[in-house]
Enzyme design. Structure first.
Site, PDB file in Angstrom:
ATOM      1  N   ARG A 264      93.892  43.977  37.888  1.00 52.83           N
ATOM      2  CA  ARG A 264      94.782  43.993  39.054  1.00 52.83           C
ATOM      3  C   ARG A 264      94.547  45.321  39.763  1.00 52.83           C
ATOM      4  NH1 ARG A 264     100.764  42.129  38.769  1.00 52.83           N
ATOM      5  NH2 ARG A 264     100.233  41.630  40.922  1.00 52.83           N
TER       6      ARG A 264
ATOM      7  N   ALA B  45     104.153  47.879  36.716  1.00 56.96           N
ATOM      8  CA  ALA B  45     103.242  49.016  36.644  1.00 56.96           C
ATOM      9  C   ALA B  45     103.256  49.762  35.312  1.00 56.96           C
ATOM     10  CB  ALA B  45     103.528  49.974  37.802  1.00 56.96           C
TER      11      ALA B  45
ATOM     12  N   ARG C  51     103.247  42.123  33.261  1.00 48.63           N
ATOM     13  CA  ARG C  51     103.230  42.650  34.624  1.00 48.63           C
ATOM     14  C   ARG C  51     104.152  43.863  34.698  1.00 48.63           C
ATOM     15  NH1 ARG C  51     108.048  41.615  35.553  1.00 48.63           N
ATOM     16  NH2 ARG C  51     107.969  42.717  37.533  1.00 48.63           N
TER      17      ARG C  51
ATOM     18  N   ASP D  68     104.136  50.307  42.393  1.00 52.72           N
ATOM     19  CA  ASP D  68     102.891  50.055  41.679  1.00 52.72           C
ATOM     20  C   ASP D  68     101.869  51.143  41.944  1.00 52.72           C
ATOM     21  OD1 ASP D  68     102.745  47.078  40.410  1.00 52.72           O
ATOM     22  OD2 ASP D  68     104.163  47.182  42.061  1.00 52.72           O
TER      23      ASP D  68
ATOM     24  N   GLN E   6     110.151  36.793  40.861  1.00 52.29           N
ATOM     25  CA  GLN E   6     110.383  37.730  39.752  1.00 52.29           C
ATOM     26  C   GLN E   6     111.832  38.203  39.712  1.00 52.29           C
ATOM     27  OE1 GLN E   6     107.806  37.932  41.934  1.00 52.29           O
ATOM     28  NE2 GLN E   6     105.968  38.774  40.983  1.00 52.29           N
TER      29      GLN E   6
END
Length: 382
Positions: A98, A66, A64, A253, A212
């Site tokens: 995604r 960006a 995960r 992102d 996270q």
């Protein structure tokens, strides 16, 4: 296909356990990922032998962030090419795994275009696969270099806005080496401040519902020897009110042409708090995150995550047998519906500055962003 195995080693920095790497064992090339869903309880690596396994890893958030998604996407195309799968089919599946993170599609497209260009020049499938892999490796190197330059620009900006050091920085989600080919984006700036003795405290949002911040940012901060404190997302307001936050640093992102910033959900409320309390709100992201083809925040497709991420709590390394969905412990009545957007959008007027590897954009305007992107293109062409 993907396999998992536990990483065995002494206490090492996260940068010594790569978030992603390409390997070529005798049985064929593979892409190896540090499974971020298992942190901080254990360091387990996920071995992907095809693009479909990587797609699942992306959707499950095993990989995960960006910049790292862009790198992963490029390697995924190369993996498909090297192993003889349909490259365009793999690219399509990867690019849409995604939807909000623009870097993923950028990385996929870069490797796919390198593959197609090699074929167009008369190369065979082996040469085309090598071209795709070279493009992925180049993107990986570029991201590592960009991370270092963002850290330099970000630290200079902090020193300009907050002379005297002793920075107390609030961050959200995870933006360190786990999301990058280097040391990250926003976290890299805080780490640079720490290394020169100018970080007083890193405030780490838990980042609900998947934590996270608690699982990953605290993990990286602890292993880097940083002074950090974890807080629930809804405790941030009290920190601002007490005057305990000097700056907010987040990643992104997707950044649209007008400067709207899509980032992990919970970022927008921090921007509002920062504006009210006159605290700089700084976004740190590579130029690849700027999407000039998307006009504004309203045009961003915000990923909606499964409701069980909200209605259940999942403890890493503690699977619950016989459960579906996330395999977690229910914290809401059976059948409860949950609103679970992965991201929210912060308008440019709430953003003090956007730090890129090509420099700082402040104030945030469409013209300034376009100039930074043009500058990056000129550098790349050179």
């Amino acid at each position: 296909m993907a396999d998992q195995y536990a990483y065995s080693g002494d206490d090492k920095r996260p940068t010594e356990i790569p978030a992603i790497r390409w390997e070529e064992p005798p049985e064929g090339p593979v892409l190896v990922l540090l499974d971020q869903t298992r942190l901080p309880a254990e360091e387990v690596e996920l071995v992907c032998t095809d693009a479909s396994a990587l797609v699942e890893a992306i959707r499950s958030l095993a990989v995960r962030g960006a910049p790292l998604l862009g790198i992963a996407g490029a390697y995924g195309v190369a993996l498909a090419a090297v192993r003889g799968f349909d490259v365009d089919e793999a690219a399509s599946a990867l690019a849409t795994a995604r939807p909000t993170a623009v870097n993923l599609a950028v990385g996929v497209r870069r490797a796919q275009e390198a593959h197609a260009a090699a074929l167009a020049k008369g190369g065979d499938v082996r040469q085309a696969a090598a071209a795709a892999l070279a493009a992925a490796r180049q993107l990986h190197r570029e991201d590592a270099e960009a991370s270092g330059r963002m850290a330099e620009h970000g630290l200079a900006l902090l020193d300009e806005l907050l002379p005297g050091g002793g920075h107390r920085i609030l961050t959200h989600c995870n933006t360190g080496s786990l999301v990058s080919g280097g040391e990250g984006t926003a976290f890299a700036v805080a780490l640079a401040a720490h290394r020169v003795g100018r970080l007083r405290r890193l405030w780490v949002d838990e980042t609900r519902p998947l934590l996270q911040g608690a699982r990953l940012t605290a993990y990286e901060a602890a292993r880097s020897g940083m002074a950090y404190t974890l807080l629930t997302d809804n405790a941030a307001g009290s920190l601002f009110a007490a005057g305990e936050v000097d700056a907010v640093l987040i990643g992104a992102d997707r950044i649209t042409a007008d400067g709207s910033v899509a980032n992990k959900v919970g970022s927008y409320p921090l921007a509002v708090l920062a504006r009210y309390h006159h605290v700089p709100f700084i976004v740190v992201a590579p130029v690849t995150t700027v999407d000039l083809d998307t006009a504004d925040g309203a045009s961003i497709e915000v990923e909606q995550r499964p409701g069980h991420e909200v209605t259940e709590v999942v403890a890493p390394q503690v699977p619950v047998a016989g459960t579906e969905a996330g395999g977690g412990i229910p914290v809401a009545p059976l059948g409860t519906q949950a609103y679970n957007p992965a991201f929210d959008v912060t308008p440019p007027e709430l953003v003090t500055a956007i730090v890129t590897e090509e420099g700082v954009v402040s104030p945030v305007t469409a013209e300034a962003l376009a100039e930074v992107c043009a500058r990056s293109s000129r550098v790349g062409a050179g």
